[in-house]
Scaffold this motif. Structure first.
Motif, short mmCIF file in Angstrom:
data_model
loop_
_atom_site.label_atom_id
_atom_site.label_comp_id
_atom_site.label_asym_id
_atom_site.label_seq_id
_atom_site.Cartn_x
_atom_site.Cartn_y
_atom_site.Cartn_z
N MET A 147 0.80 -1.23 0.00
CA MET A 147 0.00 0.00 0.00
C MET A 147 0.84 1.29 0.00
SD MET A 147 -2.54 0.67 3.19
CE MET A 147 -1.34 0.81 4.50
N VAL A 148 1.84 1.36 0.89
CA VAL A 148 2.61 2.60 0.98
C VAL A 148 3.50 2.83 -0.26
CG1 VAL A 148 4.37 3.83 2.28
CG2 VAL A 148 2.48 2.75 3.49
N PRO A 149 4.32 1.83 -0.66
CA PRO A 149 5.12 2.05 -1.87
C PRO A 149 4.27 2.35 -3.11
CG PRO A 149 5.87 0.09 -0.71
CD PRO A 149 4.63 0.54 -0.03
N LEU A 150 3.13 1.69 -3.23
CA LEU A 150 2.27 1.95 -4.39
C LEU A 150 1.67 3.34 -4.34
CD1 LEU A 150 0.34 -1.35 -5.19
CD2 LEU A 150 2.11 -0.23 -6.53
N PHE A 151 1.32 3.77 -3.12
CA PHE A 151 0.80 5.14 -2.97
C PHE A 151 1.86 6.15 -3.43
CE2 PHE A 151 0.64 9.00 -0.37
CZ PHE A 151 -0.59 9.50 -0.77
N LEU A 173 4.31 5.62 -5.49
CA LEU A 173 4.45 5.48 -6.94
C LEU A 173 3.33 6.21 -7.69
CD1 LEU A 173 6.04 3.83 -9.22
CD2 LEU A 173 4.16 2.20 -9.06
N VAL A 182 -6.95 4.85 0.16
CA VAL A 182 -5.59 5.39 0.14
C VAL A 182 -5.40 6.38 -1.01
CG1 VAL A 182 -3.17 4.77 -0.27
CG2 VAL A 182 -4.53 3.42 1.32
#
Lengths: 300, 277
Positions: free
Chosen positions: B127-131, B133, B218
């Protein structure tokens, strides 16, 4: 380019086509799953906020911090509590229902199946809100219990740690039993009726047939539903968020909910720490899936 | 079997019937209650009324004004996101499943094994890395932000791969001899005969997209981009809850998936068990 393509042999053309077909999906999985999980691991070794992050010293800083974080430990306990109580009850109930519905003498099979399967049509947020409203202090369940004379004053189900956890478990069982039942129904249909006939001739009774014939034959399905349920429970978020808001006093908060709060809640955003917790969830999911596969290995 | 025998069998099944009826009632009741509550005043709902009331229109008026009047845009967004995601998923995953099964060799089988590992990657971990990105490429609050992580899933690829086994390679050979290019074999021959599996995959994909909550929460930071589950979650986040209005909102959120469920229950069941064969 045109010339080269024409020059390709038929076999090469096929080879190229095969790779071309699976490329978009593969690229997406690499960018959307593998890249971020590696990124999460790298970030989990870092300290600081925003663009000013540096590798923490020691590298395991965020990981040791986790085990001193009371709320995170609480969220881990809660998640495993749901897992240990809910998954076995739900799976046993699902197998039982599938077994009952697989009886060829039973009438209204389709109706029963549809009813029990129906909760799956609701979104996780929807049913969380429905259960929240039903179990409210001024809600349906309290009113009914009161009218039946079972309680003398309204119970604050969602405001008391024990009952709040119980409501989440009840809600989870309600939502997912029918879902798992469908897998078992599909599995049972693959078992030849003659197997049961043979068991009957050998003098096996209902329970014995179930235990020594049905369960072993359903083993692959049981392993798969167990993996899915464990995976889903470890990632529980919507229910914790919408049914109890993690409360009272974090007594029902799940790991995913806490990680979300840490990453996107007010005034936080320690990405290194968040990533470390998230990476731990990944490790847990992976280990449990691995154990499950080993246990359920049918080649033994 | 004689008539007497039959009635004896049925008599022995009485406990089974009772158990199944209880389970069915428990399964259906909360949904019935949701519908009944949507027609009642908040007070009546709290009092435990389970009969239908006459407040439906008033609840609807309140619902239209809730969360800055975003009911229609939330519904529209959910339809848009879920439809677009379903179309992309069906196309890209069927293409991959077809490629992995019918063109398979050692390397592709190994790659498939790697792709299956993605099943173990939980959404909360990415979730965090994709956010980061998605916000870097300035796609927050767009349909792309919603669909990109959900288009290609190991589950869907596996489902199409398993079901591609019944597509006979002889037909492909015949088509090749007739001079049909590879991509045309997929579009003209594979797709039409796999209609039922597309239906099953489509139902499951649409439902998943419609019900998604964590990821949209998110990346859809703007109220105007929010989905239906986010909308109903927002209604209940206040201190006082209007039960009638809330349940009407929940009904709006559940109706599309419930309709799909009733019409396409067989495909839905096939969809969730799809990759198991």
């Amino acid at each position: 380019m045109e010339n080269r393509r024409k020059g390709m042999t038929l076999a090469n053309k096929q080879l190229a086509a095969g790779w071309a077909f699976l490329t978009p999906a593969t690229i997406l999985i690499f960018i959307m799953s593998f890249y971020p999980i590696i990124q999460a691991f790298i970030t989990s070794l870092k300290k600081g906020k925003g663009v000013n992050t540096v590798f923490a010293d020691p590298l395991t800083y965020n990981y040791t911090r986790m085990f001193q974080d009371g709320i995170f430990i609480q969220s881990m306990k809660n998640t495993f509590f749901y897992l240990i109580i809910e998954v076995p009850i739900m799976l046993v109930l699902a197998i039982l229902l599938a077994q009952l519905l697989n009886n060829k003498d039973l009438k209204f099979k389709g109706l029963f199946r549809t009813c029990i399967f129906l909760p799956c049509a609701t979104s996780l947020v929807s049913y969380s809100i429905i259960f929240k409203s039903m179990f409210a202090t001024q809600g349906l369940v309290n009113t009914v219990l009161m009218k039946m004379g079972l309680i003398s004053e309204n119970i604050n189900f969602l405001g008391t740690p024990g009952t709040a956890k119980a409501v989440i478990i009840i809600a989870l069982i309600w939502r997912w039993t029918g879902y798992n039942m469908v897998f078992y129904l599909a599995g049972l249909q693959n078992i030849e009726y003659s197997v049961y006939e043979a068991a009957k001739i050998d003098g096996a009774t209902g329970w014995k047939t179930f235990w020594y014939v049905t369960v072993p034959l359903l083993k692959p399905t049981i392993v798969m539903t167990a993996i899915m349920s464990i995976n889903g429970t470890l990632q529980l978020f919507d229910e914790s968020m919408n049914l109890t808001s993690g409360g009272p006093a974090n007594s029902t908060i799940t790991m995913s909910h806490y990680i979300y709060n840490q990453a996107f809640g007010q005034g936080v955003g320690a990405l290194g720490y968040t990533s470390a917790m998230a990476f731990l969830v990944f490790i847990m999911v992976a280990i449990l899936a691995f154990i499950n596969l080993k246990v359920g290995d049918t080649r033994d | 079997m004689t008539k007497k025998n039959k009635s004896m069998v049925q008599r022995r099944l009485i406990p089974t019937y009772i158990f199944l009826i209880i389970c069915s009632l428990i399964s259906v009741f909360p949904l019935y209650w949701m519908i009944a509550a949507a027609t009642n005043t908040s007070l009546n709902v709290a009092r435990g009324s389970i009969a239908f009331g006459n407040q439906l229109l008033i609840n609807f008026e309140h619902l239209k004004n809730a969360v800055q009047g975003t009911l229609w845009s939330s519904l529209g967004n959910s339809f848009l996101y879920a439809t677009v995601q379903t179309i992309f998923t069906l196309f890209i995953c069927s293409l991959a499943g077809y490629g992995f099964e019918l063109y398979h060799d050692k390397h592709k089988d190994r790659l498939f094994g790697i792709i299956l590992l993605a099943m173990m990657v939980p959404a909360v971990a990415t979730m965090v890395p994709l956010f980061v990105l998605i916000s870097k490429v300035k796609l927050l609050n767009s349909v792309w932000a919603f669909i990109l992580p959900g288009i290609s899933t190991p589950f869907m690829i596996m489902m199409f791969r398993q079901n591609s086994r019944n597509f006979p390679p002889d037909i492909m050979e015949a088509a090749r001899i007739d001079g049909l290019p590879e991509w045309k074999i997929f579009f003209k021959m594979y797709m039409p005969v796999q209609k039922s599996i597309y239906a099953a995959a489509g139902v499951i994909s649409f439902m998943n997209a419609w019900n998604a909550y964590l990821w949209p929460k998110v990346v859809m930071t703007d109220n105007r981009a929010q989905t239906m589950p986010m909308f109903i979650a927002n209604i209940t986040s206040g201190y006082t809850v209007d039960y009638g209005m809330t349940m009407l909102g929940v009904l709006f959120c559940s109706l599309p998936t419930m309709i799909i469920f009733f019409i396409l229950q067989k495909q839905f069941a096939e969809g969730i068990t799809g990759s198991v064969k």
